[in-house]
Design a protein around this motif. Structure first.
Motif, PDB file in Angstrom:
ATOM      1  N   CYS A   1      21.076  -1.598 -39.311  1.00  0.00           N
ATOM      2  CA  CYS A   1      21.023  -0.999 -40.647  1.00  0.00           C
ATOM      3  C   CYS A   1      19.765  -1.439 -41.394  1.00  0.00           C
ATOM      4  O   CYS A   1      19.093  -0.628 -42.046  1.00  0.00           O
TER       5      CYS A   1
ATOM      6  N   LEU B   1      16.753   0.240 -39.896  1.00  0.00           N
ATOM      7  CA  LEU B   1      16.717   1.645 -40.306  1.00  0.00           C
ATOM      8  C   LEU B   1      16.157   1.788 -41.715  1.00  0.00           C
ATOM      9  O   LEU B   1      15.324   2.682 -41.980  1.00  0.00           O
ATOM     10  N   CYS B   2      16.586   0.917 -42.616  1.00  0.00           N
ATOM     11  CA  CYS B   2      16.036   0.953 -43.986  1.00  0.00           C
ATOM     12  C   CYS B   2      14.542   0.651 -43.978  1.00  0.00           C
ATOM     13  O   CYS B   2      13.752   1.313 -44.684  1.00  0.00           O
TER      14      CYS B   2
ATOM     15  N   VAL C   1      12.311   0.975 -41.427  1.00  0.00           N
ATOM     16  CA  VAL C   1      11.544   2.050 -40.803  1.00  0.00           C
ATOM     17  C   VAL C   1      11.459   3.261 -41.719  1.00  0.00           C
ATOM     18  O   VAL C   1      10.406   3.909 -41.832  1.00  0.00           O
ATOM     19  N   THR C   2      12.542   3.586 -42.418  1.00  0.00           N
ATOM     20  CA  THR C   2      12.530   4.716 -43.348  1.00  0.00           C
ATOM     21  C   THR C   2      11.514   4.490 -44.459  1.00  0.00           C
ATOM     22  O   THR C   2      10.731   5.394 -44.816  1.00  0.00           O
ATOM     23  N   ALA C   3      11.527   3.273 -45.018  1.00  0.00           N
ATOM     24  CA  ALA C   3      10.576   2.979 -46.097  1.00  0.00           C
ATOM     25  C   ALA C   3       9.139   2.997 -45.586  1.00  0.00           C
ATOM     26  O   ALA C   3       8.231   3.514 -46.264  1.00  0.00           O
ATOM     27  N   TRP C   4       8.901   2.474 -44.408  1.00  0.00           N
ATOM     28  CA  TRP C   4       7.542   2.464 -43.862  1.00  0.00           C
ATOM     29  C   TRP C   4       7.064   3.883 -43.525  1.00  0.00           C
ATOM     30  O   TRP C   4       5.907   4.234 -43.785  1.00  0.00           O
ATOM     31  N   VAL C   5       7.944   4.689 -42.946  1.00  0.00           N
ATOM     32  CA  VAL C   5       7.540   6.064 -42.623  1.00  0.00           C
ATOM     33  C   VAL C   5       7.259   6.858 -43.896  1.00  0.00           C
ATOM     34  O   VAL C   5       6.271   7.603 -43.976  1.00  0.00           O
ATOM     35  N   TYR C   6       8.124   6.702 -44.884  1.00  0.00           N
ATOM     36  CA  TYR C   6       7.901   7.406 -46.152  1.00  0.00           C
ATOM     37  C   TYR C   6       6.575   6.986 -46.776  1.00  0.00           C
ATOM     38  O   TYR C   6       5.792   7.827 -47.252  1.00  0.00           O
TER      39      TYR C   6
END
Length: 766
Positions: A652, A655-656, A658-663
């Motif tokens: 979890c 996932l948070c 990676v989401t923040a880095w991709v965004y």
């Protein structure tokens, strides 16, 4: 599905096998089954899967079906499943060949080895089994010491026992002194039973008037006469009859029980008719005490008050013991002066803890003229412990000569009514345990793990080498008989554990620091104190590697993260100081609380570190900190060692992140973090430290190298935190918080506060 098929197949075979009528006796079939249980590698008795079966009276044949199935489809190789069978009590086993404690006696059980590749089964047949409880234990080979993490797939085997019996419902009763005519053949033996009363000293069963229907060689019936049941350790008494008759005699037969009699023809295709009779001799009975027990109650009250007043009663003289015995002679002495029977108090102290006390006091008088008898009933709930006998000679005023000694025989089912130098400590069907005390050796101890569920008898008698004992014809001894959970409470390097198999309770020792054996007294592989101290220091001091992580977190203004690391370091240190198997142990609080805090702090440290790397807004970050910690605490309470307690928060959090880095990368159209130095010097080394630590933790830990590998795990995890923590945010000041939570000091000019830029620089990375 496989178990259901085997059960149905066994039932069909049993039905066709038991529908026949065996002469005048009618047989019925019964089937019982136990649920399948997962097998474990043997490290201590708690790894044994124990099952209890009830075999009823008049059972002719018992057949066990043992089935073993694999739990996974991948190849695990061939393993041998060890199966142990014992009557009356759980089997006492020793697969590792360790040394038993001193004065500990045990009888070996019947053991089977079942090779298993995928699915396999075997049967075990027993004719004329003894009625009562039968115990089945099963386990895998000895544990190799590898620590398997819960949740990962591993080779698993499931064991299920089933029992089918063939029971006679109308067995003829053989009355004493009454002839009974019977017919026997090879495939249809004559089955009878007779009752042996209490105080029986001998029993004889005679076969007479034998004749064969075929007429040829009618003078030789060739019968086989068997008395008793089969209990694996003891076989029935067997007599081969020739001519027209024979007899079998038993001295000291089992008291107050039904005895099985089986007569069969030893020549095929021949039916033999015969007459059978039994005779039972009661050698001696204690004098009847009548219906009034006032004298006994008064004596018990006197003993109770004496025992509560002072401990000086234990130092009573031999004259007091003789006087007490003479006073109670009208109640406890026999009619023909052949045995003294002393009543015994039965006291339940605790779970698997019983104590027996003679009603006349701790001192028991023993003479050379006749034996002294004490009775100890053991019920099923007491067989899971250890039966202890401590016999102490009281030499206060009477001293035995060099040729005199007190002989004791502890036997089940029936007592030995005559003890001398030539008489062995053995009854007709069962063996006993003999001890001896004299002037040079005034104390003897016998320990019996898992004693049989029956009545045990202790016979005491004074013996001398010459025809008489001279001036000393009466001595006093102190017999202490009690049930304890484990042998000597497992000693210094063991812990007595209470185990349960459904409703049955039993106890066993789990050893530590390399000690082994039934009572943790075998020091062949014991760890030295230096090794124990080294293990404790490595596992505790390795947690100091969290200090650099705490310093880095504080310097970069991650105060919340630093507090979590401090919590983890503290409880991991004292948990491992309390978790050690030897004597180098220190516990500042309950062990379970220390373990819970250590596991909780470890997972929370990973959780907050990865969320900190995501560089999200403080409101979201601290909300996730708190919510994740609460959920982790809940999962720790449900299953502390579960695999998903670690993988869930890690996945979890990743996932948070990676989401923040991709965004952020998509928004900036550039890889995030943008600095290659950040990747090469910090992120990649930190990820490698974490990966190596996880591999060590999961795949390489064993009981032998645990304190090396786990200490290295502490260092690697703490080191990866130093590498992975992001740099300080530009808008954070030393010892301060982010925007909206500033605690820093700002100077005033002419009563006005200097302005501070509130420009959002949350996503800048240096």
């Amino acid at each position: 599905m496989a178990f259901s098929f085997l059960r149905g197949l066994l039932f069909v075979a049993l039905t066709t096998w038991t529908t026949a009528v065996d002469g005048p006796v009618t047989f019925v079939s019964e089937l019982s089954s136990k649920p399948a249980q997962k097998l474990s590698k043997y490290g201590w008795y708690g790894n044994v899967r124990l099952h209890r079966f009830q075999v009823p009276e008049e059972t002719a044949v018992a057949r066990w079906l043992f089935s073993v199935t694999k739990g996974h489809s991948f190849h695990c190789g061939q393993h041998n499943v060890s199966i142990h069978i014992q009557y009356g009590a759980p089997p006492v086993i020793n697969p590792t060949g360790t040394v038993f404690p001193n004065s500990t006696l045990w009888s070996p059980c019947v053991s089977l080895s079942l090779p298993v590749t995928s699915n396999n089964s075997t049967t075990f047949n027993l004719s004329n089994p003894a009625p009562g409880d039968w115990y089945i234990g099963a386990h895998l080979p000895e544990d190799d010491g590898r620590i398997e993490q819960k949740g990962f797939p591993s080779c698993s085997y499931f064991f299920q026992p089933q029992l089918s019996i063939r029971r006679a419902v109308d067995t003829p009763i053989l009355q004493q002194g009454t002839f009974l005519q019977q017919t026997a053949a090879t495939d249809r033996p004559a089955r009878l039973k007779l009752y042996v009363p209490e105080f029986a000293s001998s029993l004889s069963v005679s076969v007479a008037d034998c004749s064969s229907e075929e007429g040829a060689d009618s003078g030789n019936c060739s019968l086989v006469l068997r008395l008793g049941s089969t209990s694996l350790q003891h076989r029935p008494v067997t007599v081969n009859c020739s001519g027209i008759g024979c007899s079998a005699a038993l001295s000291n037969p089992p008291w107050d029980t039904w005895l099985r009699v089986v007569v069969e023809s030893s020549i095929e295709n021949r039916t033999v008719t015969f007459s059978i009779v039994s005779n039972c001799t009661v050698g001696c009975k204690p004098k009847s005490v009548g219906l009034k027990a006032d004298d006994v109650i008064n004596k018990l009250r006197g003993n109770s008050s004496d025992s509560n007043s002072t401990s000086a009663s234990n130092n009573s003289t031999i004259t007091d013991a003789v006087t007490l015995s003479n006073e109670s002679a009208s109640l406890f002495t026999p009619l023909s002066a052949c045995v003294w029977r002393i009543p015994v108090l039965y006291e339940e102290v605790d779970v698997l803890s019983l104590r027996f006390t003679p009603a006349t006091g701790p001192n028991v008088s023993v003479t050379d003229a006749h034996p002294t008898l004490l009775t100890y009933p053991l019920y099923t709930q007491a067989t899971g412990g250890t039966l202890n006998l401590q016999l102490t000679l009281n030499t206060t005023n009477a001293t035995l000569g060099n040729s005199s000694s007190v002989v004791a025989c502890l036997s089940p089912w029936a007592p030995v009514l005559e003890l001398n130098h030539s008489q062995p400590c053995r009854t007709a069907l069962f063996g006993g345990y003999s001890v001896r005390v004299n002037a040079s050796d005034p104390k003897a101890v016998v320990r019996l793990p898992f004693p049989q569920s029956t009545t045990w008898y202790l016979t005491l008698q004074l013996t001398c080498n010459s025809s008489d004992c001279g001036n000393t014809s009466l001595v006093s001894v102190v017999p202490e008989v009690f049930i304890s959970a484990c042998v000597e409470d497992c000693g210094t390097y063991g812990e007595c554990r209470l185990l349960r198999s459904y409703s049955y309770l039993y106890a066993a020792c789990v050893c530590k620091a390399g000690w082994s054996g039934w009572g943790c007294t075998d020091d062949s592989t014991a760890q030295s104190y230096r090794r124990q101290l080294t293990a404790t220091l490595l596992l505790t001091l390795s947690n100091l590697s969290f200090l650099p992580a705490i310093v880095v977190a504080i310097k970069r203004c991650y105060i919340t993260e630093a507090s979590v690391y401090l919590f983890t370091m503290f409880f991991s240190t004292f948990y491992h100081a309390c978790d050690q198997p030897g004597v180098a142990v220190m516990c500042i609080m309950d062990y379970d609380a220390l373990q819970y805090c250590d596991f909780l702090g470890s997972i929370c440290s990973i959780w907050v570190t990865i969320l900190c790397m995501a560089r999200i807004r403080d409101a979201f970050k601290y909300t996730l900190f708190m919510l994740g910690t609460l959920l982790i605490a809940m999962s720790m309470q449900l299953d502390r060692k579960g695999l998903w307690n670690l993988l869930g928060p890690v996945l979890c959090a990743i996932l948070c992140m990676v989401t923040a880095w991709v965004y952020r990368g998509v928004q900036r159209r550039h890889c995030y973090p943008p600095s290659w130095k950040r990747w090469v010097l910090f992120l990649i080394p930190g990820a490698l430290c974490a990966l190596i630590g996880i591999c060590l933790y999961i795949f390489t830990e064993t009981e032998d190298n645990y304190y090396y590998t786990h200490s290295l795990w502490h260092i690697l995890v703490a080191g990866c935190v130093v590498f992975l923590l992001p740099p300080k945010e530009k808008n954070r000041e030393s010892l301060g918080w982010s925007r909206g939570w500033s605690w820093s000091w700002r100077p005033r000019v002419c009563g006005y506060t200097l302005c501070q830029s509130d420009k959002d620089e949350l996503y800048s990375v240096t």
